[in-house]
Write a protein that holds these residues in place. Structure first.
Motif, short mmCIF file in Angstrom:
data_model
loop_
_atom_site.label_atom_id
_atom_site.label_comp_id
_atom_site.label_asym_id
_atom_site.label_seq_id
_atom_site.Cartn_x
_atom_site.Cartn_y
_atom_site.Cartn_z
N UNK A 190 0.82 -1.21 0.00
CA UNK A 190 0.00 0.00 0.00
C UNK A 190 0.86 1.26 0.00
N UNK A 239 1.82 1.72 -3.46
CA UNK A 239 0.66 2.13 -4.27
C UNK A 239 0.40 3.63 -4.11
N UNK A 240 0.55 4.12 -2.87
CA UNK A 240 0.36 5.56 -2.63
C UNK A 240 1.41 6.36 -3.40
N UNK A 293 0.07 7.25 -6.59
CA UNK A 293 -1.36 7.60 -6.51
C UNK A 293 -1.82 8.51 -7.65
N UNK A 294 -1.02 9.54 -7.91
CA UNK A 294 -1.47 10.53 -8.89
C UNK A 294 -1.23 10.12 -10.33
N UNK A 301 9.04 4.15 -2.71
CA UNK A 301 7.75 4.85 -2.80
C UNK A 301 7.91 6.13 -3.63
N UNK A 334 -7.98 2.45 -4.21
CA UNK A 334 -6.90 3.44 -4.10
C UNK A 334 -7.30 4.63 -3.24
N UNK A 339 -7.15 3.64 0.41
CA UNK A 339 -5.76 3.55 0.87
C UNK A 339 -5.21 4.95 1.06
N UNK A 340 -5.54 5.84 0.12
CA UNK A 340 -5.06 7.22 0.24
C UNK A 340 -5.64 7.89 1.48
N UNK A 399 -6.46 6.39 4.28
CA UNK A 399 -5.74 5.89 5.45
C UNK A 399 -4.36 6.53 5.54
N UNK A 400 -3.72 6.68 4.39
CA UNK A 400 -2.40 7.32 4.39
C UNK A 400 -2.52 8.77 4.88
N UNK A 422 2.99 12.55 -1.98
CA UNK A 422 2.93 11.41 -2.89
C UNK A 422 1.86 11.63 -3.96
N UNK A 423 1.29 12.81 -3.99
CA UNK A 423 0.30 13.10 -5.03
C UNK A 423 -1.13 12.91 -4.60
N UNK A 424 -1.36 12.65 -3.32
CA UNK A 424 -2.74 12.49 -2.86
C UNK A 424 -3.36 13.88 -2.73
#
Ligand SMILES: Nc1ncnc2c1ncn2[C@@H]1O[C@H](COP(=O)(O)OP(=O)(O)OP(=O)(O)O)[C@@H](O)[C@H]1O
Ligand SMILES: [Mg+2]
Lengths: 253, 299
Positions: A109, A112-113, A116-117, A161, B165, B168-169, B171-172, B183-185
């Protein structure tokens, strides 16, 4: 990438340039007019004593801190004051000081983050394979909680990451901090490996001498100002106090 | 103790606990990401309940009215964040907290002035007040419905948080908001989603709350808000499982007290609950389930 290596340093295009950055926390300025430039494929390191503003520069370039004045351009786009997620989307990845992985998320995960974008299934699988090749431990621990990894493994995860988004510029903030000598060697080997693959890297290292030895260019920072910039081997002669910042000697002269 | 008493007790705990778990989840999902205790959450429930009253008054099928009330809750969650919280997000957490008080009071006044200060009766389908006989006991059908609905919602939420996704984002972002953004979230995306889920849960809560009270008044949201707080204090402000555990535990203790207390002390049940909560605040301020969330402001 191969043609890049044959191009000489001076001809490479500038990928990131920051000019006259003033950045502060509240009313206290931490950077007093910092300018810097990174060219495509370069490995540039920033050194300076604790509190000189290295992390502040990286966080500003990544969009976490807004400069009070100054300008940042990345790949020709003005990114001054843009949000971190927007800067990330343009291709800047920061591996923050202290790793900052997500401990309750699994290794999978966390990775995966990192993408993300910019998630594309086929590309993602490919990148995952590359990470497993660079960091076999992540394959072993793929479904474990990130918080269960050792410090060194967490650093590997943090770097992986950061790489999952295929950044055009990778910023590493003290990647070897708190690691055992073995792990430090591993990190430095990795940085050289990434450089040889054509990655553009901005590096901050506690171990400044060693960082300088693998870097194309060095910025020496002191109290939020650039004291020296150029090739590492010119630094000592160009600046009197360099030894203080480089070697950690207590007294100058 | 006969078997039927045990079964009745279990059903009571599970049904009450399910509702309380939903209430607490709606609070914690926003707290986890924004570190904001959203006092306006009670008004999301009230607003959804008024929408239910309105829709039930039209000659719509019952399930359409239910769906509209739930979507209405989600919409008010989304809009309140967009209009009221977002402009203050860069400021201190205190500013956000005061804002949430403000929204809560404004909405209550709006309900008073534009709807009615008096309770409005709600027209619910017959099955919401029907009883059924199960294993030799008779219980309101809605008790069974709330248990099943909550179980389904928890599974859906678990799936979203673990497998998608966006989940998960979230939770992050709850763990480390700034790093997630690095990380782009997208900050707006995860915050909006949290408020939408919160309002969505408020919508479900209003269905079962109103089925119990039979009417809606401007201050309806106050009691569920208080219940949510208590559940969250017990279970832990920092984790979604904590909220669920807190909700069920609250119901367990309340039901045990109801059974165990002599009739003369029964009216002190809530007072005893509060003593337990205060003990938790003193002895275990992080709640039963600690979670990994960072106590850091979102900006
Ligand atoms: N969150 C903060 N709030 C207020 N001041 C800060 C904050 N972070 C850093 N500073 C100040 O800004 C200056 C630069 O800090 P910065 O973290 O950029 O230094 P650094 O070179 O990365 O140091 P280190 O080698 O210890 O990581 C320091 O004087 C520090 O005290
Ligand atoms: Mg630093």
């Amino acid at each position: 990438m191969s043609e890049l290596k044959t191009t000489s340093q001076e001809e490479r295009e500038v990928i990131l340039s920051a000019s006259d950055l003033h950045v502060g926390y509240g009313s206290v300025l931490a950077l007093h007019g910092v300018s810097l430039e990174i060219k495509k494929g370069e490995l540039v390191s920033i050194c300076g004593i604790n509190g000189s503003g290295k992390t502040t520069i990286m966080r500003t370039l990544a969009g976490v801190l807004k400069p009070k004045s100054g300008k940042i351009t990345f790949k020709g786009t003005d990114i001054t004051g843009k949000k971190p997620e927007q800067v990330h989307k343009l291709g800047v990845a920061l591996v923050p000081q202290g790793r900052e992985i997500f401990p309750s998320l699994t290794v999978a995960e966390n990775l995966r983050i990192g993408a993300f974008g910019c998630y594309k299934p086929a590309q993602y699988q490919k990148d995952l394979e590359t990470m497993f090749e660079l960091f076999p431990i992540l394959k072993e621990r793929y479904n474990q909680g990130g918080g269960l990894l050792s410090g060194g493994e967490q650093q590997m995860l943090a770097i992986a990451r950061g790489l999952m988004s295929n950044p055009d510029l990778l910023m590493l903030d003290e990647p070897s901090l708190g690691l055992s000598p073995n792990r430090v060697d591993q990190i430095f080997e990795l940085i050289e490996e990434l450089k040889s693959r054509g990655m553009t890297i901005l590096l901050v290292e506690q171990n400044a001498e060693r960082a300088a030895s693998i870097s194309d260019r060095v910025y020496l920072l002191s109290n939020g100002r650039v004291e020296f910039s150029g090739k590492a081997e010119d630094m000592a002669s160009a600046i009197d106090v360099a030894s203080l910042y480089m070697g950690g000697k207590e007294e100058v002269k | 103790m006969s078997l039927s008493i045990v079964i009745e007790f279990i059903i009571n705990v599970l049904s009450m606990g399910s509702l309380y778990a939903l209430i607490a989840l709606g609070l914690v999902i926003v707290y986890g990401i924004c570190k904001l205790i959203n006092f306006a959450y009670g008004e999301y429930i009230t607003a959804a309940a008024y929408l239910l009253v309105f829709c039930a008054g039209l000659s719509l099928p019952w399930w359409v009215a239910f769906v509209l009330a739930i979507l209405g809750g989600a919409l008010i969650g989304f809009l309140s964040e967009l209009i009221a919280y977002r402009p203050f997000r860069g400021r201190s957490l205190d500013a956000l907290l005061v804002t949430s008080f403000g929204i809560s009071i404004i909405l209550q006044r709006v309900f008073q002035v534009f709807i009615s200060p008096r309770p409005k009766a709600v027209n619910l389908p017959a099955f919401m007040s029907a009883t059924i006989s199960l294993f030799g006991i008779t219980t309101p059908l809605r008790n069974i419905i709330v248990i099943i609905t909550t179980a389904v919602l928890l599974l859906v939420l678990l799936y979203i948080m673990q497998k998608t996704p966006l989940g998960i984002a979230m939770r992050a972002a709850a763990e480390n908001f700034t790093t997630a953004r690095l990380m782009g979230v997208n900050a707006n995306l995860v915050i909006s989603t949290a408020f939408i889920i919160s309002g969505f849960l408020a919508g479900f809560v209003c269905l079962f709350w109103v089925a119990r009270t039979g009417s809606v008044e401007p201050t309806l949201g106050a009691s569920p808000l208080l219940i949510g707080f208590i559940a969250v204090v017990v279970g832990g402000m920092n984790s979604l499982p904590g909220a669920v555990v807190g909700g069920y535990l609250y119901a367990l203790v309340a039901n045990v007290l109801s059974l165990a207390l002599p009739t003369s002390l029964l009216s002190y049940r809530d007072a005893i609950m509060f003593v337990i909560v205060i003990c938790f605040l003193v002895l275990k301020p992080e709640g039963l389930i600690r979670g990994n969330y960072q106590e850091e402001r979102v900006g």
